[in-house]
Enzyme design. Structure first.
Site, PDB file in Angstrom:
ATOM      1  N   PRO A 204      -3.427   6.531  -8.737  1.00 19.32           N
ATOM      2  CA  PRO A 204      -2.168   5.859  -9.085  1.00 19.32           C
ATOM      3  C   PRO A 204      -1.151   6.787  -9.735  1.00 19.32           C
ATOM      4  O   PRO A 204       0.018   6.431  -9.865  1.00 19.32           O
ATOM      5  CB  PRO A 204      -2.610   4.753 -10.055  1.00 19.32           C
ATOM      6  CG  PRO A 204      -3.930   5.190 -10.568  1.00 19.32           C
ATOM      7  CD  PRO A 204      -4.582   5.948  -9.465  1.00 19.32           C
TER       8      PRO A 204
ATOM      9  N   GLU B 224     -14.533   4.927 -12.714  1.00 22.43           N
ATOM     10  CA  GLU B 224     -13.345   4.835 -13.567  1.00 22.43           C
ATOM     11  C   GLU B 224     -12.356   5.961 -13.294  1.00 22.43           C
ATOM     12  O   GLU B 224     -11.193   5.891 -13.670  1.00 22.43           O
ATOM     13  CB  GLU B 224     -13.766   4.849 -15.039  1.00 22.43           C
ATOM     14  CG  GLU B 224     -12.706   4.353 -16.014  1.00 22.43           C
ATOM     15  CD  GLU B 224     -12.404   2.879 -15.849  1.00 22.43           C
ATOM     16  OE1 GLU B 224     -11.321   2.445 -16.275  1.00 22.43           O
ATOM     17  OE2 GLU B 224     -13.252   2.145 -15.288  1.00 22.43           O
TER      18      GLU B 224
ATOM     19  N   ARG C 132      -2.073   8.758  14.698  1.00 27.16           N
ATOM     20  CA  ARG C 132      -1.245   8.068  15.691  1.00 27.16           C
ATOM     21  C   ARG C 132       0.044   8.826  16.012  1.00 27.16           C
ATOM     22  O   ARG C 132       0.716   8.520  17.001  1.00 27.16           O
ATOM     23  CB  ARG C 132      -0.928   6.635  15.245  1.00 27.16           C
ATOM     24  CG  ARG C 132      -0.057   6.530  14.031  1.00 27.16           C
ATOM     25  CD  ARG C 132       0.034   5.080  13.547  1.00 27.16           C
ATOM     26  NE  ARG C 132       0.506   4.173  14.591  1.00 27.16           N
ATOM     27  CZ  ARG C 132       1.786   4.020  14.914  1.00 27.16           C
ATOM     28  NH1 ARG C 132       2.715   4.724  14.282  1.00 27.16           N
ATOM     29  NH2 ARG C 132       2.150   3.174  15.856  1.00 27.16           N
TER      30      ARG C 132
ATOM     31  N   ASP D 247       8.847   2.836  15.033  1.00 28.20           N
ATOM     32  CA  ASP D 247       8.094   2.303  13.905  1.00 28.20           C
ATOM     33  C   ASP D 247       9.007   1.941  12.744  1.00 28.20           C
ATOM     34  O   ASP D 247      10.066   2.557  12.545  1.00 28.20           O
ATOM     35  CB  ASP D 247       7.077   3.336  13.389  1.00 28.20           C
ATOM     36  CG  ASP D 247       5.891   3.497  14.323  1.00 28.20           C
ATOM     37  OD1 ASP D 247       5.695   2.611  15.175  1.00 28.20           O
ATOM     38  OD2 ASP D 247       5.173   4.496  14.190  1.00 28.20           O
TER      39      ASP D 247
END
Length: 247
Positions: free
Chosen positions: A89, A116, A154, A169
């Site tokens: 994060p 953790e 892709r 896209d």
């Protein structure tokens, strides 16, 4: 390109690498994925890779030493200076521009954290890039690694059935960075709902105009930040602005 994945659960990747249209990229070697089981580099009868955090608190922390041994083996096998990526994060959100950058690179070493977290000393010493999928928590980095691999695969030549598919896209800044338009297929009427007549007209200019308006409307409704970005980059035409003003 080559991606080495350091993980405690290499078995999670087997079905992912063998399914769907992106498997072409892995089978052909366009995206070479190699899996490294972290427990193979742990010591002791239990092959321990984690321990309790100093200072107390819930959860366990991944040990630096097994990670360092595994990373050394990966780098020796690669023979290059590939960046080490940790899914965390702390990092910026992965976006289309980031995926395009990775798709044109020589690859990376992907570290899938668990528990953790990872001992900060290993991060400070060895991690070059931290990436996040968004403001939510996963039980491990494997899902994030698969997301990156899928997005990169892709974009490789010959992987998608239509070479131009990814050009339309959502989020593609090479076009305009807007969301994609709605799509329809047969039958022309389903449960009383009809395909928009513009798509049945056979008139390419009319179809293109309808799709453009739909993209603008969807993006303005759901992601106005993308409209602002497209406007700042000069990707909106005068007709686009007039349409948006009338919404």
């Amino acid at each position: 390109m080559r991606f080495d994945v350091i993980t405690l659960f290499p078995e999670l990747f087997a079905p992912f690498l063998a399914a769907g249209v992106t498997r072409r990229a892995y089978e052909s070697g366009q995206v070479d994925v190699r899996l490294w089981n972290l427990r193979d580099f742990a010591e002791g009868n239990y092959r321990r890779v984690d321990d309790r955090p100093f200072g107390g608190g819930p959860g366990m922390v991944m040990l630096a030493e097994p990670l360092a041994r595994c990373l050394a083996a990966v780098k020796a096998d690669r023979g290059d200076d590939a960046p080490v990526v940790l899914f965390s994060p702390v990092g910026p959100r992965l976006d289309h521009a980031g995926v395009e950058g990775w798709s044109a690179s020589a690859g990376a070493i992907l570290l899938c954290g668990r528990y953790e977290g990872v001992d900060q000393r290993f991060i400070d010493t060895h991690v070059d890039v931290q990436l996040s999928l968004g403001d939510f928590v996963l039980s491990g980095g494997e899902v994030a690694a698969m997301a990156l691999l899928d997005a990169v695969a892709r974009l490789q030549p010959g992987v998608l059935n239509d070479a131009g598919s990814h050009q339309e896209d959502s989020f593609n800044p090479a076009v305009d960075g807007l969301l994609d338009c709605p799509h329809y297929t047969r039958p022309e009427e389903w449960n009383g709902l009809k395909v928009p007549e513009e798509l049945l007209s056979g008139h390419h200019a009319r179809i293109d105009a309808w799709r453009r308006r739909q993209r603008l409307a969807l993006t303005a409704r759901h992601r106005p930040d993308l409209i602002a970005a497209a406007r700042s980059a000069g990707r909106l035409t005068r007709a686009d602005e007039e349409f948006l003003a009338g919404l």
